[in-house]
Design an enzyme around this catalytic site. Structure first.
Site, PDB file in Angstrom:
ATOM      1  N   TYR A   1       0.834  -1.211   0.000  1.00  0.00           N
ATOM      2  CA  TYR A   1       0.000   0.000   0.000  1.00  0.00           C
ATOM      3  C   TYR A   1       0.864   1.255   0.000  1.00  0.00           C
ATOM      4  CZ  TYR A   1      -4.237  -2.729   0.643  1.00  0.00           C
ATOM      5  OH  TYR A   1      -5.286  -3.604   0.449  1.00  0.00           O
TER       6      TYR A   1
ATOM      7  N   GLU B   1      -7.973  -7.512   5.475  1.00  0.00           N
ATOM      8  CA  GLU B   1      -7.129  -8.572   4.904  1.00  0.00           C
ATOM      9  C   GLU B   1      -6.396  -9.339   5.998  1.00  0.00           C
ATOM     10  OE1 GLU B   1      -4.942  -6.221   2.073  1.00  0.00           O
ATOM     11  OE2 GLU B   1      -6.835  -5.700   1.080  1.00  0.00           O
TER      12      GLU B   1
END
Length: 402
Positions: A98, A140
């Site tokens: 990310y 996640e």
């Protein structure tokens, strides 16, 4: 959620960012893959990149998330986030990635919008990004923990290959190490990774087309052929699906992920409607089999659309599993039916003659136009939007096209 100063700035700049988001995502992917070519080679779907559908999906999700934050400041769009998180988990996406995305996404924003990106604007959209990213990272992590999964694909052996139609093959698989079959819920999918002739390791998701209680795991894969669309452009053939059809036989080894996916049967005694088109039948077959395993007593309505009976993959299972239920009916539509097929089941799905009982939970899978049409008809019959669930194979363009 989003701080008030940032919410005001995002609200004011959303039209400008929204208008440029397509160009921003195009520049983003170009910069990302220039800096990290291994991501395009080994993680991202090269076919979706070539077709531009992944850019559309990313643009739609960013715009939808930002819009939701400013319109619902005390909430977050968990349904959208869960769908994305399940796909990321099946690919083994890690938190550090990310940061890489952030770097290249914001470089693209500055490149496209230039001086319009003041420090205040940059800070506000940075907050939007990390609200979305951190929410996905948390979901996640929970998914990985639930599966005791580290995100790696593991070797599975093909025990049998079954030709369902000219373009659909079922591969029955088991763990290469002889380990126990991981639990999953009917409707979920696994990622399958293959090494292609040019050295790329491409990954695709395929629904598990057998119920959780089955002694085997199986995926049913449609060969994606290159096709010319109405605009004259040609969509690329599926790299992985064609590789599987051409090279994978009994005894072959595939790299397979843990099961993921948020389109799953609710634990309910309510009536159920399963609507599919084409290869979208695969998760519906697993759901239909599971309803039989659990002894579901409420009415089940099965709807399927295909080009012809010969192209209707798993048709025998469709009929057999429905036949085992206490109260089920099947409605199959074909563009090119066999002689004697009902005239009102020819062409596009028309639910006007199909009874949809109060309290029905609907599950949809197939091409986006098909699902939009079925959803519109169900809403017209009074079904609440919250009771209609869907699965998109490939990038989720529903938001991008709203």
């Amino acid at each position: 959620m989003l701080s008030e100063p940032s919410a005001s700035t995002v609200r004011a700049t959303l039209p400008v960012v929204g208008a440029a988001i397509g160009e921003i995502t195009e520049r983003f992917y170009a910069g990302l893959f220039t800096a990290h070519p291994e991501l395009l080679r080994d993680l991202f779907n090269r076919g979706n990149q070539a077709a531009g559908t992944q850019r559309q999906a990313l643009a739609g999700s960013i715009a939808a998330f930002a819009t939701y934050l400013v319109e619902h400041p005390d909430e977050r769009p968990d349904a959208m986030l869960n769908r994305i998180a399940h796909k990321h988990a099946s690919l083994g996406v890690a938190p550090d990635q990310y940061k890489v995305v952030h770097e290249h996404l914001f470089a693209a924003i500055v490149e496209v919008l230039g001086d319009a990106v003041t420090a205040e604007v940059a800070a506000a959209w940075d907050e939007v990004y990390w609200l979305m990213a951190n929410a996905l990272i948390a979901i996640e992590k929970r998914l990985y923990d639930e599966q005791a999964d580290d995100g790696a694909l593991r070797p599975w052996v093909v025990t049998e290959r079954v030709e369902e139609t000219a373009d659909v093959a079922t591969f029955r698989i088991r763990p290469a190490d002889g380990g126990t079959l991981p639990d999953f819920r009917a409707g979920q999918y696994v990622s399958v990774g293959v090494r292609l002739p040019d050295g790329a390791r491409q990954i695709r998701q395929y629904s598990l087309s057998s119920a959780p209680g089955s002694p085997v795991r199986q995926i049913s894969v449609k060969r994606v052929r290159a096709e010319e669309n109405r605009g004259g452009a040609t969509s690329p053939e599926g790299e992985v699906s064609n590789h599987l059809h051409a090279h994978v036989r009994e005894g072959s080894v595939l790299e397979v992920s843990a099961p993921y996916g948020d389109l799953v049967l609710d634990d309910t005694d309510a009536p159920v409607l399963l609507a599919s088109a084409g290869i979208g039948v695969t998760p519906m077959i697993a759901m239909l089999e599971q309803l039989g395993v659990t002894g579901h007593k409420a009415p089940v309505t099965v709807v399927h659309a295909d080009r012809s009976p010969a192209e209707h993959a798993l048709r025998a299972d469709h009929e057999a599993f429905a036949g085992k239920l206490a109260d089920a009916e099947t409605h199959f539509w074909y563009e090119h039916p066999e002689p004697g097929h009902p005239a009102d089941r020819t062409g596009l799905v028309d639910l006007s003659g199909v009874t949809v009982r109060p309290g029905t939970r609907a599950y949809l899978c197939g091409p986006l136009p098909f699902m939009r049409a079925v959803r519109t008809q169900l809403l017209g019959k009074g079904m609440p939007a919250a009771d209609i669930h869907y699965e998109v194979f490939g990038p989720d363009l529903w938001l991008a096209q709203d």
